[in-house]
Design an enzyme around this catalytic site. Structure first.
Site, PDB file in Angstrom:
ATOM      1  N   ALA A  48       0.826  -1.211   0.000  1.00  0.00           N
ATOM      2  CA  ALA A  48       0.000   0.000   0.000  1.00  0.00           C
ATOM      3  C   ALA A  48       0.861   1.262   0.000  1.00  0.00           C
ATOM      4  O   ALA A  48       2.085   1.202   0.114  1.00  0.00           O
ATOM      5  CB  ALA A  48      -0.925  -0.024   1.205  1.00  0.00           C
ATOM      6  N   HIS A  49       0.183   2.403  -0.088  1.00  0.00           N
ATOM      7  CA  HIS A  49       0.872   3.691  -0.169  1.00  0.00           C
ATOM      8  C   HIS A  49       1.763   3.920   1.051  1.00  0.00           C
ATOM      9  O   HIS A  49       1.406   3.601   2.169  1.00  0.00           O
ATOM     10  CB  HIS A  49      -0.112   4.839  -0.330  1.00  0.00           C
ATOM     11  CG  HIS A  49      -1.229   4.868   0.660  1.00  0.00           C
ATOM     12  ND1 HIS A  49      -1.446   5.918   1.497  1.00  0.00           N
ATOM     13  CD2 HIS A  49      -2.198   3.983   0.937  1.00  0.00           C
ATOM     14  CE1 HIS A  49      -2.503   5.689   2.242  1.00  0.00           C
ATOM     15  NE2 HIS A  49      -2.987   4.512   1.920  1.00  0.00           N
ATOM     16  N   ASN A  50       2.952   4.443   0.768  1.00  0.00           N
ATOM     17  CA  ASN A  50       3.896   4.876   1.802  1.00  0.00           C
ATOM     18  C   ASN A  50       4.545   3.741   2.589  1.00  0.00           C
ATOM     19  O   ASN A  50       5.223   4.003   3.580  1.00  0.00           O
ATOM     20  CB  ASN A  50       3.230   5.863   2.787  1.00  0.00           C
ATOM     21  CG  ASN A  50       2.944   7.200   2.134  1.00  0.00           C
ATOM     22  OD1 ASN A  50       1.850   7.422   1.634  1.00  0.00           O
ATOM     23  ND2 ASN A  50       3.934   8.055   2.079  1.00  0.00           N
TER      24      ASN A  50
END
Lengths: 327, 327, 327
Positions: free
Chosen positions: A235-237
């Site tokens: 997922a993001h980050n």
């Protein structure tokens, strides 16, 4: 066909048995055919009769008798890996841009790049020397791909992502899709723009049908030498360290931090913003919702120290059996 | 619109009720509209009033009264499947190679093959008679695809894989990506070359976004008549038998052996080298880490005989309730 | 660079501190750099010293002292979302049909549509105004796509599916593949034709590598405003309501009904035909096998009310510890 004596010579090993046997290929201990070579270490050394291979690579300190022809070396696994290349020639790509590939404006192509038919490279992208972009792969605008990298067929790299040197990305994988970020307002979900990017460092391998989302801000990072299996969600980050191994169908939620040399087995889920310490191991099918200290093994749903989980499972099993007898 | 009397005639069934009703289509018991036909067996026979369908196919031994028009047949489910085709015409493909498809060198195409725009077929591949390669699909070098097979859009077949006759592979699926094999040396992961291939036998159907890895040596095999749902991971060297059913998001690790007629529910994980015996059933979300004997049902994490798991779940639930009362 | 005073003015907020500081961008509380702006609510307000951001958006009723420059507004999260757009310009697409795109016969294209190279649009499809079809995407025959929608690279839309307005579908996603329907006859699996379709309503966002199967009859529906993360399986005939959130790697089996405003965390499995009531929440990694009432939180395998599950987990943990001490 290669003679055992020749293999032993190239491995600087010692032959015990018949040096003139000819070998057709290599294979795993259980799978090998009579004209193939395999290797054995530890427990396998007491089971040499069980493989059908005519020839087995063993540690040089191995003393046991055997009906097999043996090649004794310092490190059998490493020697075995070397022998694979005596028989296996990796696929060669002819450099060149196929006329049916689509190259955008101001694209910088290195030397000896291969771009296959129906691959699409967006404006202002950069592709390093000897890199291969296979058929149907889509490279977004301003993407930078390093040297000696292979992007397999039907991979998608969204705009602005950065891919290092000697990286392998398998088919169907998507790098840089939007992170899953929404804010609820009056029961409606409003999208948080995903303004960041993805950085894949050198020597990473990513399997097929993997999704790596771009960061909300900054970058989702996959560190040098890390290897991902198939159908994984990053997922993001997320910040994934170096030399991490992640097995198939595992996923990590937004902002999870995986430190160097962690091993994550298959179908694991990691909660957002959790930190997994260096060299920790996460057992298959676990759900990790708290930080994991370095070096330990966690397993279970929710994941705990594997020694605690083993006790809990044993107690439940005992209670069930006791109740049975009570009847 | 088809008259009930005509349907009954084609099914060699008996009409009880109004033979002149006209039917627009077929549908499931709960979903059917008043001008549609459905079928009922077993428990459903006592609930005929609950479907809105005007006409229901029932077993010929069914005696109960009903306000519906009934068609009595020997095998209602089979009859229902036949009726679907009275209304449903499968998509027809026009044979021919689209000029915007890319056909490599020395490719052998059978008779009446369809290749859609932006499909790419590598050098020395073979495609059997009447097979369809849809838009954006990529067929690697030396791949052999049988006859009457359909490869949907954006599928990727890596080099040298073999696909049988009457096989269906849905979009986004990847066949033949590298197995996940690495050996650690000085904290660095070294790739084990994946020199084998994948063999998909006749009459297999594979859903969308599935990953089937090639074998390290030899072949990953999916046996005749086996059906895979979507987003499934089949690791290197798995040996899947005939007429196996595997539901969505399940995965099996390297070298797992699934014998004939096994049923695996959704989101299951199977450990490497585990063997699942013939006709065994694995419940949803299970993690199978030991061999499963033929014919039994296993469930849970880790998976055990379903009868044992039911007891363990019941005990835990009872303990939690007891403690509540104690308060 | 934007001055804090200008940001405050556009947000109709009040500056406490240095209005002349220049801000380079925005970022999350933990990730922000000294020249970036972030926001804080609730617990974060007591930890303002922990972010490196020079400037923080806070609620107007916030009284505490701070070394940071603050911008006080009525709703910090909403203000923060607005500020993102001061710095972030979404990717613009130039309208036009690339000459290397493939447009079928009788296709109706709206105004200012973008079709990128190697995208393939089937016969009789309709594409609404300002919609973007990215490189390598395949749009099947008779598909209808609404206005202001973006179909990213290498997406596959099977024949006849319907996509609404302002929809976003990320790369690798497949809409309309066949549902997993087979009937066993003499140990052979016979395919049930999947004659239905998929309807994606307005304002839906679907992540990458998602599979949404077409209905056996009728339509699989994803309701207005619903957001799906990556690698999700939606089986045939699922009915998903409005403004639902589904996190990564979750799956729902055939005919599951998810009512409006439900939230499903990651790696969840939902059994076929189960109904999840409005505003229910399903915890990560759960397996839902029974209907879930509206408004409650369920978790676990099998999923139960979260309060019950917490007790069961606690008891097991206590028993394991007790046994330890007993030794």
């Amino acid at each position: 066909m290669v003679r055992v004596s020749e293999i032993a010579q190239r491995l600087k090993g010692e032959v015990i048995g018949a040096p003139d046997i000819e070998i057709r290929g290599v294979n795993g201990f259980e799978l090998a055919e009579p004209d193939e070579l395999t290797f054995a270490e530890k427990d396998y050394l007491s089971r040499l009769g069980e493989t059908r291979a005519a020839c087995v690579i063993v540690p040089k300190e191995f003393k046991g008798p055997s009906s097999k022809t043996l090649v004794k070396v310092a490190n059998p696994k490493e020697a075995f890996l070397a022998v694979i290349y005596f028989f296996y020639k990796p696929e060669k790509y002819l450099p060149g841009i196929d006329p049916r590939a689509v190259i955008g404006q101001r694209v910088k192509l290195g030397e000896n790049v291969t771009v296959s038919p129906c691959a699409v490279i967006g404006d202002d992208a950069q592709i390093g020397d000897r890199t291969v972009i296979e058929a149907g792969a889509v490279v977004g605008k301003r993407v930078k791909v390093g040297s000696d990298t292979i992007i397999y067929a039907n991979v998608t790299l969204y705009h602005d992502v950065r891919i290092g040197n000697r990286v392998t990305i398998h088919s169907g994988t998507v790098i840089g899709s939007d992170g899953f970020g929404f804010v609820e307002k009056d029961s409606i979900q409003i999208k948080v723009p995903q303004t960041g990017t993805v950085v894949i460092e050198d020597d990473v391998e990513i399997g097929s049908n993997v999704s790596v989302d771009r960061a909300t801000f900054g970058a989702t990072v996959i560190g040098k030498g890390t290897k991902l299996d198939n159908i994984i969600q990053i997922a993001h980050n997320c910040q994934i360290g170096k030399n991490v191994l992640i097995a198939g169908q595992s996923g990590m939620a937004g902002g999870a931090i995986i430190e160097d040399n962690v091993v994550i087995a298959a179908q694991v889920g990691i909660k957002d913003h959790v930190r997994i310490g260096k060299r920790a191991v996460i057992g298959a099918k676990s759900a990790v919702k708290d930080d994991v200290p370095p070096g330990v093994t966690y397993i279970g749903i929710p994941a705990k120290d594997a020694r605690i989980v083993a006790k809990e499972w044993a107690i439940l099993s005992r209670l069930a059996k006791k109740r049975d007898k009570g009847k």
